[in-house]
Design a protein around this motif. Structure first.
Motif, short mmCIF file in Angstrom:
data_model
loop_
_atom_site.label_atom_id
_atom_site.label_comp_id
_atom_site.label_asym_id
_atom_site.label_seq_id
_atom_site.Cartn_x
_atom_site.Cartn_y
_atom_site.Cartn_z
N GLY A 19 -2.50 14.42 -3.09
CA GLY A 19 -3.39 13.27 -3.12
C GLY A 19 -4.38 13.39 -4.27
O GLY A 19 -4.60 14.47 -4.83
N SER A 20 -4.98 12.28 -4.63
CA SER A 20 -5.87 12.25 -5.80
C SER A 20 -7.33 12.16 -5.36
O SER A 20 -7.66 11.55 -4.34
CB SER A 20 -5.52 11.04 -6.67
OG SER A 20 -6.48 10.85 -7.69
N VAL A 21 -8.19 12.79 -6.14
CA VAL A 21 -9.64 12.64 -5.98
C VAL A 21 -10.13 11.75 -7.12
O VAL A 21 -10.06 12.14 -8.29
CB VAL A 21 -10.37 14.00 -6.01
CG1 VAL A 21 -11.88 13.79 -5.95
CG2 VAL A 21 -9.90 14.87 -4.87
N SER A 22 -10.57 10.56 -6.77
CA SER A 22 -10.95 9.61 -7.81
C SER A 22 -12.02 8.67 -7.23
O SER A 22 -12.09 8.46 -6.02
CB SER A 22 -9.73 8.81 -8.28
OG SER A 22 -10.09 7.80 -9.19
N PHE A 23 -12.86 8.09 -8.14
CA PHE A 23 -13.92 7.17 -7.73
C PHE A 23 -13.88 5.93 -8.62
O PHE A 23 -13.59 6.03 -9.82
CB PHE A 23 -15.30 7.83 -7.81
CG PHE A 23 -15.45 9.00 -6.88
CD1 PHE A 23 -15.88 8.81 -5.57
CD2 PHE A 23 -15.16 10.28 -7.31
CE1 PHE A 23 -16.02 9.88 -4.71
CE2 PHE A 23 -15.30 11.36 -6.45
CZ PHE A 23 -15.72 11.16 -5.15
N ARG A 24 -14.17 4.82 -8.01
CA ARG A 24 -14.21 3.56 -8.78
C ARG A 24 -15.41 3.59 -9.72
O ARG A 24 -16.53 3.90 -9.34
CB ARG A 24 -14.34 2.37 -7.83
CG ARG A 24 -13.12 2.13 -6.97
CD ARG A 24 -13.31 0.93 -6.07
NE ARG A 24 -13.49 -0.30 -6.82
CZ ARG A 24 -13.74 -1.48 -6.26
NH1 ARG A 24 -13.89 -1.57 -4.95
NH2 ARG A 24 -13.89 -2.55 -7.01
N GLY A 36 -8.96 7.41 -4.56
CA GLY A 36 -7.84 8.30 -4.85
C GLY A 36 -6.62 7.95 -4.01
O GLY A 36 -6.69 7.85 -2.78
N GLY A 37 -5.47 7.76 -4.64
CA GLY A 37 -4.25 7.38 -3.94
C GLY A 37 -3.53 8.57 -3.31
O GLY A 37 -3.81 9.73 -3.62
N ASP A 38 -2.61 8.27 -2.43
CA ASP A 38 -1.82 9.31 -1.75
C ASP A 38 -0.68 9.78 -2.65
O ASP A 38 -0.18 9.04 -3.50
CB ASP A 38 -1.24 8.78 -0.45
CG ASP A 38 -2.31 8.29 0.51
OD1 ASP A 38 -3.46 8.75 0.37
OD2 ASP A 38 -1.98 7.47 1.39
N GLY A 39 -0.22 11.01 -2.39
CA GLY A 39 0.94 11.52 -3.11
C GLY A 39 2.23 10.95 -2.53
O GLY A 39 2.29 10.55 -1.36
N ASN A 77 -6.37 3.67 -6.12
CA ASN A 77 -5.55 3.60 -4.91
C ASN A 77 -4.06 3.53 -5.20
O ASN A 77 -3.30 2.90 -4.44
CB ASN A 77 -5.97 2.39 -4.05
CG ASN A 77 -7.38 2.54 -3.52
OD1 ASN A 77 -7.78 3.63 -3.11
ND2 ASN A 77 -8.14 1.45 -3.54
N ARG A 78 -3.65 4.18 -6.27
CA ARG A 78 -2.22 4.16 -6.61
C ARG A 78 -1.50 5.32 -5.92
O ARG A 78 -1.82 6.49 -6.15
CB ARG A 78 -2.04 4.25 -8.12
CG ARG A 78 -2.41 2.96 -8.85
CD ARG A 78 -2.30 3.11 -10.35
NE ARG A 78 -3.31 4.02 -10.88
CZ ARG A 78 -3.39 4.35 -12.17
NH1 ARG A 78 -2.53 3.86 -13.05
NH2 ARG A 78 -4.34 5.19 -12.58
N THR A 79 -0.54 4.97 -5.10
CA THR A 79 0.27 5.98 -4.39
C THR A 79 1.39 6.46 -5.30
O THR A 79 2.05 5.66 -5.98
CB THR A 79 0.87 5.38 -3.11
OG1 THR A 79 -0.19 4.97 -2.24
CG2 THR A 79 1.74 6.40 -2.38
N GLY A 80 1.65 7.77 -5.29
CA GLY A 80 2.71 8.31 -6.11
C GLY A 80 4.09 7.88 -5.63
O GLY A 80 4.30 7.60 -4.44
N ALA A 81 5.03 7.85 -6.53
CA ALA A 81 6.40 7.45 -6.19
C ALA A 81 7.10 8.56 -5.41
O ALA A 81 6.78 9.74 -5.53
CB ALA A 81 7.19 7.14 -7.46
N LYS A 82 8.07 8.18 -4.62
CA LYS A 82 8.87 9.15 -3.87
C LYS A 82 9.78 9.92 -4.84
O LYS A 82 10.30 9.36 -5.81
CB LYS A 82 9.73 8.43 -2.83
CG LYS A 82 10.62 9.34 -2.00
CD LYS A 82 11.46 8.52 -1.04
CE LYS A 82 12.35 9.42 -0.17
NZ LYS A 82 13.31 10.19 -0.94
N GLY A 83 9.97 11.21 -4.56
CA GLY A 83 10.86 12.01 -5.38
C GLY A 83 12.31 11.57 -5.22
O GLY A 83 12.71 11.06 -4.16
N ALA A 84 13.11 11.79 -6.23
CA ALA A 84 14.52 11.39 -6.20
C ALA A 84 15.30 12.24 -5.20
O ALA A 84 15.11 13.46 -5.12
CB ALA A 84 15.13 11.50 -7.59
#
Length: 343
Positions: A19-24, A36-39, A77-84
């Protein structure tokens, strides 16, 4: 193409993204807050039965398969893509066993069947998930969960309706070549057949698949000769055609030898419907035929078929007997399924 019916492979599903630590930080917005978005989730490892394969030879050159890690979360709030994902493509009839080579995980008997072997790890939460009324600027995020890893055995067992069994040089390959379009190696020395072969036989407008395996000798279940390793390829058959060569001095002894190996192997082979035939009868005169057929009848408890794959004598009668048993045993084909180990 070289025949390979067993392979050991290592598989690992993908780890989840962190997951990400981020602030607007936007102009004119006084209280930005965490964003921060989820992984993303890690990739899965599947095994799938496909058409067009008849050996596991591909797994001789590659034994390690790893799915991709999920993409890490990002700000806004961008969630990471699923792994292949990774898919192991195997022939129909492949069984997957655990590392002990005894625990059956799945059995793929139809084209299109898929089975989830290892599930990818979940992605970690971004810091937006940890915002509370008393902690409005959390600076923590979860790492992704690790994927699953294991070693599995792939074991191929051919899908056929009828199986040919008998001693070496009993005429099994000659029979297969005579009734199907298969071109097995044929010679006048023992163990000409080193690998199982398949062919499609046709009789009276009906078709069925015949499997030919290397010949058995006494003590095959203990590894003598080629052993009984290839008997697994006739485990799925609906009927066995037991060929006893007319050239044997004692057809009864030859019959009992093979029956003893089938019983020692177990796995239900000895209980399968069996059609017994005295093969290579073109090499005998009428009196010898009667004598050896009578001896074989006494051993197996019923009158054997008499056939010669070279001249074609008795071949159609044997095929009709086989297709009668096969059609009686055939059942509706189940739809392809997707399943998960342990579900």
């Amino acid at each position: 193409m070289k025949f390979l019916d067993q392979a050991k492979v290592y598989i690992r599903s993908g780890d989840g993204g962190a997951g990400s630590v981020s602030f607007r930080r936007e102009k004119f917005i006084e209280f930005g807050g965490p964003d921060g978005g989820d992984g993303g989730r890690g990739g899965d490892v599947w095994v799938e039965a496909v058409d067009g394969l008849n050996t596991l030879i591909d797994y001789r050159y590659q034994q390690h398969f790893k799915a991709k890690t999920g993409v890490h979360g990002m700000g806004r709030n961008r969630t990471g893509a699923k792994g292949a994902d990774v898919t192991l493509k195997v022939p129909v009839g492949t069984q997957v066993y655990a590392e002990d080579n005894e625990t059956l995980i799945c059995d793929l008997t139809e084209v299109g069947q898929r089975f989830l072997l290892a599930k990818g790890g979940n992605g970690g939460f971004g810091n937006q998930h940890f915002k509370t009324s008393t902690n409005q600027a959390p600076r923590r995020a979860n790492p992704g969960l690790p994927g699953e890893e294991m070693t599995v055995w792939l074991r191929l067992k051919l899908i056929a309706d009828a199986g040919l069994v008998g001693l070496p040089n009993a005429g099994k390959s000659t029979f297969l070549a005579a009734v199907t379009a298969a071109k097995p190696k044929i010679a006048d020395y023992p163990f000409t057949t080193l690998h199982p072969g398949l062919g499609v036989a046709r009789i009276d407008g009906r078709e069925f698949v015949i499997a030919d395996i290397p010949g058995l000798i006494e003590g095959a279940h203990e590894g003598i000769g080629i052993g009984d390793r290839f008997l697994g390829h006739v485990e799925r058959t609906r009927v066995l055609l037991h060929l006893v060569s007319a050239l044997e001095e004692s057809p009864a002894k030859a019959y009992r030898t093979v029956r003893g190996e089938l019983e020692a192997y177990a796995h239900g082979l000895a209980e399968k419907p069996e059609i017994v035939a005295l093969s290579q009868i073109d090499t005998l005169d009428a009196d010898e035929r009667k004598k050896k057929a009578a001896a074989l009848k006494k051993a197996c408890g019923r009158a054997p078929f008499l056939l010669s794959a070279v001249t074609g004598e008795g071949v159609e009668a044997v095929l009709r007997a086989l297709i009668a048993v096969v059609e009686e045993a055939r059942q509706a084909v189940p739809a392809p399924t997707e399943t998960r180990w342990g579900s």
